[in-house]
Motif scaffolding. Structure first.
Motif, short mmCIF file in Angstrom:
data_model
loop_
_atom_site.label_atom_id
_atom_site.label_comp_id
_atom_site.label_asym_id
_atom_site.label_seq_id
_atom_site.Cartn_x
_atom_site.Cartn_y
_atom_site.Cartn_z
N LEU A 72 -38.78 5.15 -19.17
CA LEU A 72 -37.45 4.64 -18.83
C LEU A 72 -37.63 3.86 -17.53
N ALA A 73 -37.47 2.55 -17.60
CA ALA A 73 -37.72 1.71 -16.43
C ALA A 73 -36.41 1.16 -15.89
N TYR A 74 -36.26 1.30 -14.58
CA TYR A 74 -35.09 0.79 -13.86
C TYR A 74 -35.58 -0.26 -12.88
N THR A 75 -35.05 -1.46 -12.98
CA THR A 75 -35.41 -2.54 -12.05
C THR A 75 -34.37 -2.58 -10.94
N VAL A 76 -34.87 -2.63 -9.71
CA VAL A 76 -33.99 -2.70 -8.54
C VAL A 76 -34.31 -3.97 -7.76
N THR A 77 -33.34 -4.44 -7.00
CA THR A 77 -33.57 -5.64 -6.19
C THR A 77 -33.93 -5.30 -4.76
N GLU A 78 -33.63 -4.08 -4.34
CA GLU A 78 -33.95 -3.67 -2.97
C GLU A 78 -34.05 -2.15 -2.91
N GLY A 79 -34.68 -1.66 -1.82
CA GLY A 79 -34.69 -0.23 -1.56
C GLY A 79 -35.72 0.59 -2.29
N LEU A 80 -36.73 -0.02 -2.87
CA LEU A 80 -37.72 0.74 -3.63
C LEU A 80 -38.47 1.73 -2.74
N ASP A 81 -38.90 1.30 -1.57
CA ASP A 81 -39.64 2.19 -0.67
C ASP A 81 -38.78 3.39 -0.26
N GLU A 82 -37.53 3.13 0.06
CA GLU A 82 -36.63 4.19 0.47
C GLU A 82 -36.36 5.17 -0.68
N GLU A 83 -36.24 4.65 -1.89
CA GLU A 83 -35.99 5.50 -3.05
C GLU A 83 -37.18 6.42 -3.32
N GLU A 84 -38.37 5.88 -3.20
CA GLU A 84 -39.57 6.71 -3.39
C GLU A 84 -39.60 7.82 -2.34
N LYS A 85 -39.30 7.49 -1.10
CA LYS A 85 -39.28 8.50 -0.02
C LYS A 85 -38.19 9.53 -0.27
N ARG A 86 -37.03 9.09 -0.71
CA ARG A 86 -35.92 10.01 -0.98
C ARG A 86 -36.28 11.00 -2.09
N LEU A 87 -36.82 10.47 -3.18
CA LEU A 87 -37.18 11.34 -4.30
C LEU A 87 -38.31 12.30 -3.92
N ARG A 88 -39.28 11.83 -3.17
CA ARG A 88 -40.37 12.69 -2.71
C ARG A 88 -39.80 13.82 -1.84
N ALA A 89 -38.93 13.49 -0.89
CA ALA A 89 -38.33 14.49 0.00
C ALA A 89 -37.47 15.49 -0.77
N ALA A 90 -36.86 15.03 -1.87
CA ALA A 90 -36.01 15.90 -2.69
C ALA A 90 -36.81 16.79 -3.63
N GLY A 91 -38.13 16.60 -3.65
CA GLY A 91 -38.98 17.44 -4.50
C GLY A 91 -39.18 16.92 -5.90
N ALA A 92 -38.74 15.70 -6.20
CA ALA A 92 -38.99 15.13 -7.53
C ALA A 92 -40.48 14.86 -7.66
#
Length: 127
Positions: A72-92
């Protein structure tokens, strides 16, 4: 014919686990849920329906299939680095760390408890 919505239907072993993953980590909201079934949505992406493997609403030849071999691929225009950090911090579970491909695609992947691979993509130059 005109489409009114896009939905991906995934057959999984544990509907509750995938439902929790999609609502907690990916911002989906539960629209409907029952034993062996959940319908999830968010305003900026396709809907997701989760069905329990073996559920009788599926034709017999589909009941034992599992979601597999798809991303399942989601394309974003901004914030990819922040999203990866957020998900990592949330334990995903980050199953493919953030990287950039030679053709300019920046991406990372997480995987839900049923093995559903979710990929986030941003094209280089779209920071």
């Amino acid at each position: 014919m005109q489409f009114t919505a896009s939905t991906v239907s995934l057959t999984v072993d544990d509907v509750a686990a995938s439902q929790e993953f999609f609502t907690t980590h990916l911002g989906y909201a539960v629209q409907q849920a029952a034993e062996g079934f959940a319908s999830l949505s968010r305003s900026d992406a396709f809907d997701v329906v989760l069905l329990a493997r073996g559920i009788e609403v599926l034709p017999p030849e589909q009941r034992d299939q599992r979601a597999g071999g798809l991303i399942l691929a989601y394309t974003v225009t901004e914030g990819l680095d922040e999203e990866e950090k957020r998900l990592r911090a949330a334990g995903a579970p980050i199953t493919m760390p953030l990287r950039e491909e030679p053709w300019g695609e920046r991406l990372f992947q997480v995987t839900d408890p049923n093995g559903v691979v979710v990929q986030f993509v941003q094209w280089a130059g779209h920071n």
